[in-house]
Design an enzyme around this catalytic site. Structure first.
Site, PDB file in Angstrom:
ATOM      1  N   GLU B  46     -11.450   8.262   0.286  1.00 22.87           N
ATOM      2  CA  GLU B  46     -10.354   7.599   0.367  1.00 22.87           C
ATOM      3  C   GLU B  46     -10.031   6.673  -0.892  1.00 22.87           C
ATOM      4  O   GLU B  46      -8.831   6.786  -1.428  1.00 22.87           O
ATOM      5  CB  GLU B  46     -10.150   6.778   1.328  1.00 22.87           C
ATOM      6  CG  GLU B  46     -10.277   7.516   2.827  1.00 22.87           C
ATOM      7  CD  GLU B  46      -9.214   8.596   2.939  1.00 22.87           C
ATOM      8  OE1 GLU B  46      -8.315   8.334   2.229  1.00 22.87           O
ATOM      9  OE2 GLU B  46      -9.328   9.318   3.770  1.00 22.87           O
ATOM     10  N   ASN B  50      -7.322   7.490  -3.924  1.00 26.54           N
ATOM     11  CA  ASN B  50      -6.485   6.551  -4.111  1.00 26.54           C
ATOM     12  C   ASN B  50      -6.087   6.168  -5.797  1.00 26.54           C
ATOM     13  O   ASN B  50      -5.170   6.135  -5.987  1.00 26.54           O
ATOM     14  CB  ASN B  50      -6.536   5.279  -3.413  1.00 26.54           C
ATOM     15  CG  ASN B  50      -5.953   5.296  -1.867  1.00 26.54           C
ATOM     16  OD1 ASN B  50      -5.356   6.126  -1.572  1.00 26.54           O
ATOM     17  ND2 ASN B  50      -6.498   4.115  -1.228  1.00 26.54           N
ATOM     18  N   ARG B 103       0.331  11.792   3.389  1.00 32.96           N
ATOM     19  CA  ARG B 103      -0.814  11.267   3.516  1.00 32.96           C
ATOM     20  C   ARG B 103      -1.060  10.283   4.451  1.00 32.96           C
ATOM     21  O   ARG B 103      -1.898   9.521   4.661  1.00 32.96           O
ATOM     22  CB  ARG B 103      -1.371  10.639   2.184  1.00 32.96           C
ATOM     23  CG  ARG B 103      -1.878  11.806   1.177  1.00 32.96           C
ATOM     24  CD  ARG B 103      -2.315  11.146  -0.028  1.00 32.96           C
ATOM     25  NE  ARG B 103      -3.872  10.983   0.162  1.00 32.96           N
ATOM     26  CZ  ARG B 103      -4.512   9.813  -0.329  1.00 32.96           C
ATOM     27  NH1 ARG B 103      -3.997   8.995  -0.729  1.00 32.96           N
ATOM     28  NH2 ARG B 103      -5.846   9.695  -0.099  1.00 32.96           N
TER      29      ARG B 103
END
Lengths: 114, 147
Positions: B46, B50, B103
């Site tokens: 993650e 990002n 997302r």
């Protein structure tokens, strides 16, 4: 990511192999959308038995298809423990049918080696 | 057992798996279960995703720095990018907030849930630094004498 689809009665069965992450998300989204557009009346079943990893990019593809299907049945089968933990945290298990991977019995393993 | 790794890689999606496999191998040197390592992998994935999607807005030519440290307390991970930065960190950490409708803004929620501490620093135009900790869990029984 390997994506293999089979049409079985009123179901589109899609077997996935590999990690469901940022790399896999775009081709998977494209493949599933093509199948959903081609077979507009059929339910979608995703076989995740060969998927060992999923993150929010992979989840986004599944939830995006769920929204797009607008009531058409979507189910996930062959779900591994590591994948289930992520699905549960995102609340997907509450809205989509999720079936865990089955472990072979000792008898089945023995029979395979006879 | 103490150990530290540092990596610098480009902001291409294939490097998300490179980062999580590297950190999983490092975590394997400390007292983590397979379930712990599965969760740590999600958090790393993650943070790096990002950086690629938001920090560099999908551009493949940005640098991402990954640092992993294990010590007797557990694992510490730092993911840093030098991209656009986050204007409102509190808003970005909300589960429903995402600039990408698919997302769902779950990235920070997963990092918070699967780790034991998450610290985010960001400067608009300069980049974002995410630091996460996962404490090792050591189980055992005290001996009869010790009790």
């Amino acid at each position: 990511m390997t994506i293999v689809h089979t049409i079985q009665g009123n179901k589109i069965l899609v077997a996935l192999q590999g990690d469901l992450d940022l790399t896999a998300a775009p081709p998977l989204r494209e493949a599933l959308d093509e199948l959903l557009d081609r077979y507009r009346e059929k339910a979608l079943v995703l076989d995740l038995s060969e998927v060992h990893f999923i993150d929010s990019s992979g989840l986004g593809v599944i939830l995006g298809r769920y929204r797009k299907m607008a009531g058409r049945p979507l189910s996930l089968i062959g779900v591994r423990r590591s994948v289930r933990a992520v699905l549960e945290l995102a609340g997907i298990t509450a809205i989509v049918s999720v079936t865990d991977i089955t472990r072979p019995t000792i008898k089945e393993i023995k029979d395979q080696h006879v | 057992m103490e150990n530290k790794i540092q990596m610098r890689f480009l902001s291409v999606p294939d490097n998300v798996s490179l980062a999580r496999v590297t950190i999983a191998a490092l975590a394997g040197q400390a007292a983590f279960s397979l379930t712990d390592i599965d969760e740590i992998k999600v958090a790393v994935s993650e943070a790096v995703s990002n950086a690629i999607i938001h920090g560099y807005q999908g551009r493949p030519d940005g640098w991402i720095e990954l640092t992993g440290t294990i010590d007797k307390l557990g694992l510490s991970i730092v993911v840093e990018d030098f991209g656009v930065g986050i204007a409102d960190i509190e808003q970005a950490r909300q589960p429903s907030f995402s600039s990408d409708p698919e997302r769902m803004g779950l990235g920070f929620a997963f990092m918070e849930s699967f780790m034991h501490g998450l610290y985010v620093e960001s400067t608009v135009g300069k980049g974002t630094r995410v630091e996460m900790q996962r404490l090792a869990t050591v189980q055992g029984e005290l001996s009869r004498d010790a009790q």
